[in-house]
Scaffold this motif. Structure first.
Motif, PDB file in Angstrom:
ATOM      1  N   ASP A   1      -5.384  -5.119 -13.121  1.00  0.00           N
ATOM      2  CA  ASP A   1      -5.626  -4.927 -14.562  1.00  0.00           C
ATOM      3  C   ASP A   1      -4.265  -4.879 -15.261  1.00  0.00           C
ATOM      4  O   ASP A   1      -3.694  -3.798 -15.457  1.00  0.00           O
ATOM      5  CB  ASP A   1      -6.418  -3.621 -14.768  1.00  0.00           C
ATOM      6  CG  ASP A   1      -6.860  -3.433 -16.212  1.00  0.00           C
ATOM      7  OD1 ASP A   1      -6.324  -4.110 -17.104  1.00  0.00           O
ATOM      8  OD2 ASP A   1      -7.740  -2.587 -16.446  1.00  0.00           O
TER       9      ASP A   1
ATOM     10  N   ARG B   1     -16.915  -8.866  -4.540  1.00  0.00           N
ATOM     11  CA  ARG B   1     -18.213  -8.216  -4.690  1.00  0.00           C
ATOM     12  C   ARG B   1     -18.844  -8.610  -6.017  1.00  0.00           C
ATOM     13  O   ARG B   1     -18.170  -8.679  -7.037  1.00  0.00           O
ATOM     14  CB  ARG B   1     -18.061  -6.696  -4.639  1.00  0.00           C
ATOM     15  CG  ARG B   1     -18.277  -6.161  -3.249  1.00  0.00           C
ATOM     16  CD  ARG B   1     -18.090  -4.679  -3.214  1.00  0.00           C
ATOM     17  NE  ARG B   1     -16.672  -4.351  -3.316  1.00  0.00           N
ATOM     18  CZ  ARG B   1     -16.203  -3.108  -3.276  1.00  0.00           C
ATOM     19  NH1 ARG B   1     -17.016  -2.114  -3.150  1.00  0.00           N
ATOM     20  NH2 ARG B   1     -14.920  -2.877  -3.370  1.00  0.00           N
TER      21      ARG B   1
ATOM     22  N   ASN C   1       0.793  -1.232   0.000  1.00  0.00           N
ATOM     23  CA  ASN C   1       0.000   0.000   0.000  1.00  0.00           C
ATOM     24  C   ASN C   1       0.826   1.283   0.000  1.00  0.00           C
ATOM     25  O   ASN C   1       0.336   2.328  -0.409  1.00  0.00           O
ATOM     26  CB  ASN C   1      -0.948   0.028   1.199  1.00  0.00           C
ATOM     27  CG  ASN C   1      -2.078  -0.977   1.035  1.00  0.00           C
ATOM     28  OD1 ASN C   1      -2.430  -1.344  -0.082  1.00  0.00           O
ATOM     29  ND2 ASN C   1      -2.618  -1.435   2.141  1.00  0.00           N
ATOM     30  N   LYS C   2       2.066   1.195   0.468  1.00  0.00           N
ATOM     31  CA  LYS C   2       2.840   2.433   0.625  1.00  0.00           C
ATOM     32  C   LYS C   2       3.928   2.585  -0.442  1.00  0.00           C
ATOM     33  O   LYS C   2       4.222   3.703  -0.858  1.00  0.00           O
ATOM     34  CB  LYS C   2       3.506   2.487   2.013  1.00  0.00           C
ATOM     35  CG  LYS C   2       2.549   2.338   3.169  1.00  0.00           C
ATOM     36  CD  LYS C   2       1.757   3.594   3.419  1.00  0.00           C
ATOM     37  CE  LYS C   2       0.861   3.436   4.634  1.00  0.00           C
ATOM     38  NZ  LYS C   2      -0.227   4.386   4.656  1.00  0.00           N
TER      39      LYS C   2
ATOM     40  N   LEU D   1       2.460  -0.737  -5.104  1.00  0.00           N
ATOM     41  CA  LEU D   1       1.323  -0.198  -5.862  1.00  0.00           C
ATOM     42  C   LEU D   1       1.334  -0.729  -7.293  1.00  0.00           C
ATOM     43  O   LEU D   1       0.281  -1.039  -7.867  1.00  0.00           O
ATOM     44  CB  LEU D   1       1.368   1.333  -5.868  1.00  0.00           C
ATOM     45  CG  LEU D   1       1.058   2.018  -4.534  1.00  0.00           C
ATOM     46  CD1 LEU D   1       1.315   3.519  -4.627  1.00  0.00           C
ATOM     47  CD2 LEU D   1      -0.383   1.761  -4.108  1.00  0.00           C
ATOM     48  N   GLN D   2       2.533  -0.838  -7.860  1.00  0.00           N
ATOM     49  CA  GLN D   2       2.619  -1.386  -9.227  1.00  0.00           C
ATOM     50  C   GLN D   2       2.116  -2.835  -9.256  1.00  0.00           C
ATOM     51  O   GLN D   2       1.430  -3.246 -10.185  1.00  0.00           O
ATOM     52  CB  GLN D   2       4.064  -1.335  -9.726  1.00  0.00           C
ATOM     53  CG  GLN D   2       4.547   0.062 -10.041  1.00  0.00           C
ATOM     54  CD  GLN D   2       5.999   0.079 -10.481  1.00  0.00           C
ATOM     55  OE1 GLN D   2       6.395  -0.626 -11.389  1.00  0.00           O
ATOM     56  NE2 GLN D   2       6.796   0.883  -9.810  1.00  0.00           N
TER      57      GLN D   2
ATOM     58  N   GLN E   1      -0.055  -4.174  -7.164  1.00  0.00           N
ATOM     59  CA  GLN E   1      -1.522  -4.148  -7.007  1.00  0.00           C
ATOM     60  C   GLN E   1      -2.196  -3.761  -8.323  1.00  0.00           C
ATOM     61  O   GLN E   1      -3.222  -4.339  -8.697  1.00  0.00           O
ATOM     62  CB  GLN E   1      -1.913  -3.130  -5.935  1.00  0.00           C
ATOM     63  CG  GLN E   1      -1.672  -3.604  -4.520  1.00  0.00           C
ATOM     64  CD  GLN E   1      -2.493  -2.763  -3.555  1.00  0.00           C
ATOM     65  OE1 GLN E   1      -3.700  -2.836  -3.516  1.00  0.00           O
ATOM     66  NE2 GLN E   1      -1.809  -1.955  -2.758  1.00  0.00           N
ATOM     67  N   ALA E   2      -1.633  -2.770  -8.996  1.00  0.00           N
ATOM     68  CA  ALA E   2      -2.222  -2.316 -10.263  1.00  0.00           C
ATOM     69  C   ALA E   2      -2.167  -3.443 -11.298  1.00  0.00           C
ATOM     70  O   ALA E   2      -3.148  -3.700 -12.007  1.00  0.00           O
ATOM     71  CB  ALA E   2      -1.470  -1.091 -10.778  1.00  0.00           C
TER      72      ALA E   2
ATOM     73  N   ARG F   1      -3.190  -5.430 -18.297  1.00  0.00           N
ATOM     74  CA  ARG F   1      -3.038  -4.750 -19.589  1.00  0.00           C
ATOM     75  C   ARG F   1      -2.955  -3.229 -19.401  1.00  0.00           C
ATOM     76  O   ARG F   1      -2.090  -2.557 -19.969  1.00  0.00           O
ATOM     77  CB  ARG F   1      -4.215  -5.106 -20.492  1.00  0.00           C
ATOM     78  CG  ARG F   1      -4.031  -4.610 -21.896  1.00  0.00           C
ATOM     79  CD  ARG F   1      -5.260  -4.867 -22.718  1.00  0.00           C
ATOM     80  NE  ARG F   1      -4.913  -4.918 -24.126  1.00  0.00           N
ATOM     81  CZ  ARG F   1      -5.804  -4.804 -25.092  1.00  0.00           C
ATOM     82  NH1 ARG F   1      -7.066  -4.687 -24.814  1.00  0.00           N
ATOM     83  NH2 ARG F   1      -5.428  -4.836 -26.357  1.00  0.00           N
ATOM     84  N   THR F   2      -3.862  -2.695 -18.575  1.00  0.00           N
ATOM     85  CA  THR F   2      -3.831  -1.257 -18.327  1.00  0.00           C
ATOM     86  C   THR F   2      -2.544  -0.858 -17.617  1.00  0.00           C
ATOM     87  O   THR F   2      -1.972   0.187 -17.922  1.00  0.00           O
ATOM     88  CB  THR F   2      -5.063  -0.828 -17.501  1.00  0.00           C
ATOM     89  OG1 THR F   2      -6.231  -1.165 -18.236  1.00  0.00           O
ATOM     90  CG2 THR F   2      -5.061   0.656 -17.212  1.00  0.00           C
ATOM     91  N   ALA F   3      -2.092  -1.698 -16.694  1.00  0.00           N
ATOM     92  CA  ALA F   3      -0.854  -1.386 -15.978  1.00  0.00           C
ATOM     93  C   ALA F   3       0.296  -1.192 -16.979  1.00  0.00           C
ATOM     94  O   ALA F   3       1.081  -0.247 -16.855  1.00  0.00           O
ATOM     95  CB  ALA F   3      -0.521  -2.505 -14.994  1.00  0.00           C
ATOM     96  N   ARG F   4       0.365  -2.044 -17.981  1.00  0.00           N
ATOM     97  CA  ARG F   4       1.425  -1.902 -18.994  1.00  0.00           C
ATOM     98  C   ARG F   4       1.213  -0.628 -19.813  1.00  0.00           C
ATOM     99  O   ARG F   4       2.178   0.058 -20.153  1.00  0.00           O
ATOM    100  CB  ARG F   4       1.450  -3.120 -19.909  1.00  0.00           C
ATOM    101  CG  ARG F   4       1.825  -4.402 -19.182  1.00  0.00           C
ATOM    102  CD  ARG F   4       2.045  -5.530 -20.144  1.00  0.00           C
ATOM    103  NE  ARG F   4       3.317  -5.373 -20.834  1.00  0.00           N
ATOM    104  CZ  ARG F   4       3.700  -6.136 -21.856  1.00  0.00           C
ATOM    105  NH1 ARG F   4       2.896  -7.083 -22.298  1.00  0.00           N
ATOM    106  NH2 ARG F   4       4.863  -5.947 -22.424  1.00  0.00           N
ATOM    107  N   LEU F   5      -0.045  -0.316 -20.126  1.00  0.00           N
ATOM    108  CA  LEU F   5      -0.325   0.894 -20.912  1.00  0.00           C
ATOM    109  C   LEU F   5      -0.003   2.159 -20.116  1.00  0.00           C
ATOM    110  O   LEU F   5       0.246   3.215 -20.682  1.00  0.00           O
ATOM    111  CB  LEU F   5      -1.791   0.916 -21.360  1.00  0.00           C
ATOM    112  CG  LEU F   5      -2.173  -0.102 -22.443  1.00  0.00           C
ATOM    113  CD1 LEU F   5      -3.683  -0.129 -22.646  1.00  0.00           C
ATOM    114  CD2 LEU F   5      -1.474   0.202 -23.765  1.00  0.00           C
ATOM    115  N   VAL F   6      -0.010   2.053 -18.805  1.00  0.00           N
ATOM    116  CA  VAL F   6       0.338   3.186 -17.953  1.00  0.00           C
ATOM    117  C   VAL F   6       1.863   3.342 -17.864  1.00  0.00           C
ATOM    118  O   VAL F   6       2.364   4.403 -17.503  1.00  0.00           O
ATOM    119  CB  VAL F   6      -0.298   2.991 -16.546  1.00  0.00           C
ATOM    120  CG1 VAL F   6       0.293   3.923 -15.521  1.00  0.00           C
ATOM    121  CG2 VAL F   6      -1.799   3.186 -16.625  1.00  0.00           C
TER     122      VAL F   6
END
Lengths: 238, 293
Positions: free
Chosen positions: B172, B287, B158-159, B164-165, B167-168, B174-179
């Motif tokens: 997701d 959920r 979390n810190k 964070l990378q 967790q991202a 695919r999005t993590a790579r696009l970021v």
């Protein structure tokens, strides 16, 4: 003819999915400080064009960013060459805070220098992100999430910002707010490539808009064509 | 009352152990969609190293177990799974089965089919009195170790920007790579953390049994996988909670089932799992995890 430093040059870009062509050898450029639009019906190849530029799908042809060929690079390396994509549907990291989403956007920076300046710029552009910095990103409204997605992309300090359907699912007010921000980003000297379904709006906003049909550019529109119903109808229905 | 508290402490300890093992599986699954059955063999390798090096002192044995866990985990990624990036999760699972069986045979060749024994941390095998209630020291130690590890891991996730990378990417990829998040870095990190967690699980399990054989990690990883699935394997904290629940339930059943039925405790756990998966196929703690129609 548009003038300005050429940020992105796409030549003969082709994308296919298991042999089924999605983009068939298109060429265009996006100069710095300009906005270029890509419009067309569903399945025309607009999103595939953006993913092809990012290296997220197998592609042919060449993609030059600031004069450097980024062909064969992974998406994360393309980001480090100065291209950021705001994906369709926003795809923010909903379980993380707004602040952490923005931090993650900074991972793709070419240089660690100037991080604070970029953050200040993003928060000036989208003040709500500063106000809700500690809020879980998934709890933001659709418009706020779109602002976060653009802010996250800007944190990489790109020269070229690409957006895939930024108005999708947003209220008219939120759309205005997003495009006001895009105007400011363009004026700041960045090249903007925007994929949209809203033809009239996009043609009016962009210096040049390409119409894609079945993976090919079939028409080029200028801002003055925005209210030419015949031309826009032809663009979509041939 | 005493028996209830003792069994609760034991169940918390068992839940903590399986929670750590399931978290290791969930970390890797979140990033590359691999439910790594061979995680059991990483646990086994670390457990062997603890047995063979314990006489050199805990300060030597534990770091060696950690290093072996991390190296074997990374070797699996580099040698096998990185070559299967486009494979489906089902193919990756089958590959991990194959790797698991291969490593079990390697352990047989190296250490024979017999169990290797050593008195690992015998001081933890004693029971202590807490407020007049006697509890196993190992159970308390396991809860403390798991608690500290989890606290450290949650802080890291979390810190730190690396956490964070991760967790991202788990949320997701695919999005993590696009970021701009480097895929190889987060994948490597997930395998390193799963190696660390395997070593921790190996330590507490080795202290409990004092004996390690080629299939030492199998029962742990089977229950951990089940826990990860019922908690929601694609959610890091869901996997952790699911593993904890399975460990807790297994231990409580072992304590409270009539003696002639205690051999069937796993059957009861599996029955519970089937019911949970019928009602919530996406996982108990995810959920929107309702029945698909």
């Amino acid at each position: 003819m548009l003038t300005g430093d050429i940020g992105l040059i796409v030549s003969d870009l082709a994308v296919d999915y298991s042999g089924v062509p999605a983009v068939r050898g298109i060429s265009f450029d996006v100069p710095a400080g300009h906005a270029i639009g890509l419009i067309g019906p569903n399945g025309a190849g607009k999103s595939s064009t953006l993913l092809g530029i990012m290296g997220a799908v197998t592609r042919q042809g060449t993609v030059e960013v600031n004069g450097q060929d980024v062909g064969g690079l992974s998406p994360e390396k393309v980001v480090r060459r100065g291209v950021s994509l705001v994906p369709e549907g926003r795809h923010i990291f909903g379980a993380l805070s707004v602040r952490d989403n923005l931090r993650l956007g900074g991972v793709g920076r070419r240089s660690k220098d100037g991080y604070d300046d970029t953050l200040a710029y993003v928060l000036e552009l989208f003040p709500i992100l500063g106000e809700f910095a500690d809020r879980q990103a998934g709890l933001l409204s659709g418009g706020q999430q779109q602002q976060l997605a653009i802010g996250r992309a800007l944190m990489a300090d790109p020269d070229i910002l690409m957006l895939d359907e930024p108005s999708l699912g947003l209220s008219p007010t939120a759309v205005d707010s997003v495009f006001d921000a895009l105007s400011a980003i363009r004026q700041a000297g960045k090249a903007v490539l925007v994929v949209e379904q809203r033809a009239e709006f996009t043609v009016a906003f962009c210096e040049r808009t390409y119409v894609l049909h079945d993976g090919e550019i079939t028409l080029t529109l200028q801002p003055e064509d925005a209210h030419n119903v015949d031309k826009l109808t032809k663009a979509y229905f041939g | 009352m005493n028996q209830l508290i003792q069994s609760l402490v034991d169940a918390l300890s068992s839940g903590a152990t399986l929670g750590l093992a399931a978290l290791a599986i969930g970390l890797v699954f979140g990033v590359i969609r691999l439910a790594n059955f061979a995680q059991g063999e990483i646990i086994t390798a670390s457990a062997y190293s603890i047995i063979f090096t314990w006489q050199l002192g805990w300060y030597v044995a534990i770091p060696i177990a950690l290093i072996i866990g991390i190296i074997l985990s990374l070797l699996m990624e580099v040698g096998v799974f990185s070559r299967m990036r486009t494979a489906t999760p089902a193919t990756l699972l089958v590959a991990s089965f194959a790797l698991s069986f291969l490593l079990q045979r390697v352990y047989e060749l190296l250490f024979t089919n017999n169990v290797q024994t050593a008195p690992v941390a015998p001081e933890l095998a004693r029971s202590i009195s807490l407020g007049g209630i006697r509890v196993q020291m190992l159970s308390v130690a396991t809860i403390l170790i798991a608690g500290l590890l989890l606290f450290g891991l949650i802080q890291f996730l979390n810190k730190s920007i690396w956490g964070l990378q991760l967790q991202a990417a788990a949320a997701d990829f695919r999005t993590a790579r696009l970021v701009g998040i480097p895929a190889s870095r987060v994948i490597g990190l997930s395998f390193v953390l799963s190696g660390v967690l395997a070593a921790a699980v190996a330590f507490v399990s080795t202290v409990k049994t004092g004996a390690v054989g080629p299939t030492f990690g199998i029962p742990i990883v089977v229950l951990a996988l089940i826990g990860a699935v019922i908690g929601g394997i694609d959610k890091i904290y869901g996997a952790l909670a699911g593993g904890f629940l399975v460990g807790f339930a297994t231990s409580m059943l072992a304590s409270w089932l009539p003696s002639d039925m205690s051999n069937f405790k796993d059957a009861f756990v599996f029955l519970l799992v089937i019911i949970v998966l019928i009602i919530r196929p996406s996982g108990l703690l995810v959920r929107g995890g309702t029945v698909r129609t």
